[in-house]
Design a protein around this motif. Structure first.
Motif, PDB file in Angstrom:
ATOM      1  N   ALA A  39       0.830  -1.207   0.000  1.00  0.00           N
ATOM      2  CA  ALA A  39       0.000   0.000   0.000  1.00  0.00           C
ATOM      3  C   ALA A  39       0.867   1.261   0.000  1.00  0.00           C
ATOM      4  O   ALA A  39       0.597   2.212  -0.741  1.00  0.00           O
ATOM      5  N   ALA A  40       1.900   1.271   0.822  1.00  0.00           N
ATOM      6  CA  ALA A  40       2.800   2.437   0.866  1.00  0.00           C
ATOM      7  C   ALA A  40       3.505   2.595  -0.477  1.00  0.00           C
ATOM      8  O   ALA A  40       3.669   3.720  -0.968  1.00  0.00           O
ATOM      9  N   ALA A  41       3.892   1.489  -1.082  1.00  0.00           N
ATOM     10  CA  ALA A  41       4.566   1.545  -2.380  1.00  0.00           C
ATOM     11  C   ALA A  41       3.649   2.143  -3.447  1.00  0.00           C
ATOM     12  O   ALA A  41       4.084   2.963  -4.262  1.00  0.00           O
ATOM     13  N   GLU A  42       2.385   1.760  -3.426  1.00  0.00           N
ATOM     14  CA  GLU A  42       1.437   2.312  -4.397  1.00  0.00           C
ATOM     15  C   GLU A  42       1.265   3.807  -4.199  1.00  0.00           C
ATOM     16  O   GLU A  42       1.254   4.577  -5.159  1.00  0.00           O
ATOM     17  N   GLU A  43       1.134   4.235  -2.945  1.00  0.00           N
ATOM     18  CA  GLU A  43       0.969   5.665  -2.665  1.00  0.00           C
ATOM     19  C   GLU A  43       2.209   6.459  -3.061  1.00  0.00           C
ATOM     20  O   GLU A  43       2.106   7.526  -3.669  1.00  0.00           O
ATOM     21  N   LEU A  44       3.372   5.945  -2.700  1.00  0.00           N
ATOM     22  CA  LEU A  44       4.611   6.659  -3.013  1.00  0.00           C
ATOM     23  C   LEU A  44       4.856   6.704  -4.515  1.00  0.00           C
ATOM     24  O   LEU A  44       5.297   7.733  -5.048  1.00  0.00           O
ATOM     25  N   THR A  45       4.574   5.618  -5.211  1.00  0.00           N
ATOM     26  CA  THR A  45       4.748   5.594  -6.666  1.00  0.00           C
ATOM     27  C   THR A  45       3.789   6.576  -7.326  1.00  0.00           C
ATOM     28  O   THR A  45       4.171   7.304  -8.255  1.00  0.00           O
ATOM     29  N   ALA A  46       2.562   6.622  -6.837  1.00  0.00           N
ATOM     30  CA  ALA A  46       1.604   7.597  -7.377  1.00  0.00           C
ATOM     31  C   ALA A  46       2.116   9.019  -7.170  1.00  0.00           C
ATOM     32  O   ALA A  46       1.985   9.869  -8.057  1.00  0.00           O
ATOM     33  N   GLU A  47       2.714   9.280  -6.020  1.00  0.00           N
ATOM     34  CA  GLU A  47       3.263  10.607  -5.744  1.00  0.00           C
ATOM     35  C   GLU A  47       4.425  10.929  -6.684  1.00  0.00           C
ATOM     36  O   GLU A  47       4.569  12.067  -7.143  1.00  0.00           O
ATOM     37  N   VAL A  48       5.246   9.943  -6.982  1.00  0.00           N
ATOM     38  CA  VAL A  48       6.355  10.149  -7.926  1.00  0.00           C
ATOM     39  C   VAL A  48       5.800  10.605  -9.277  1.00  0.00           C
ATOM     40  O   VAL A  48       6.270  11.591  -9.859  1.00  0.00           O
TER      41      VAL A  48
END
Length: 169
Positions: A39-48
């Motif tokens: 979940a954190a990876a998805e959020e951080l990737t979306a932010e990138v």
């Protein structure tokens, strides 16, 4: 003139789409390997990629290297946030261990635990951390008047949950 702008917008959207299709899986895997949390990876990737879109909208170029540097920086911010949260939980646990939990104190903590996170967060920022509405607004990403509205709703939700018997939750 308007046609030229629209063509430029289409070109920028096409470049972003190509970048996203090409690099999203790699950036996502990079972030997931380092965070260990899907979940954190998805959020951080979306932010990138949100940041990449803004950068491209401003006319700046975005390369794969830039995406990975941005992902690394966001991961570092994420790690610091998690460390602060862990430290806060440790301090809260330490305070609770030092203070014997009496009936009313325990009931308050139980009621806080049963609140939705958005209500609990504004209450803790205001009462536990002692932040002003303006300071809490910075943390929550809203203006001070919105904090007052959220605080009003959170207090009502707290009263409703606090008044419920433990077994009915």
């Amino acid at each position: 003139m308007e046609t030229l702008k629209t063509g430029s917008d289409r070109d920028r959207a096409a470049r972003f789409t190509a970048l996203y299709v090409r690099d999203h899986p790699r950036v996502s895997a990079f972030v997931h390997r380092r965070s260990g949390d899907r979940a954190a990876a998805e959020e951080l990737t979306a932010e990138v990629f949100r940041t990449a879109w803004e950068r491209m909208t401003d006319g700046q170029e975005v390369s794969a290297g830039w995406l990975f540097v941005t992902a690394r920086n966001l991961l570092n911010n994420h790690y610091r946030s998690m460390e602060r949260l862990t430290e806060l939980h440790r301090r809260i646990g330490h305070e609770l261990d030092r203070t014997p939990a009496s009936g009313p104190d325990e009931a308050v903590l139980d009621a806080l635990d049963r609140l939705p996170s958005h209500h609990r967060e504004v209450l803790l920022l205001s009462y536990w951390d002692g932040l002003s509405a303006a300071e809490a607004g910075v943390v929550l990403g809203c203006a001070a008047p919105a904090v007052w509205v959220r605080l009003h709703r959170a207090r009502k939700a707290f009263r409703d949950v606090y008044d419920l018997p433990q077994e009915s939750v």
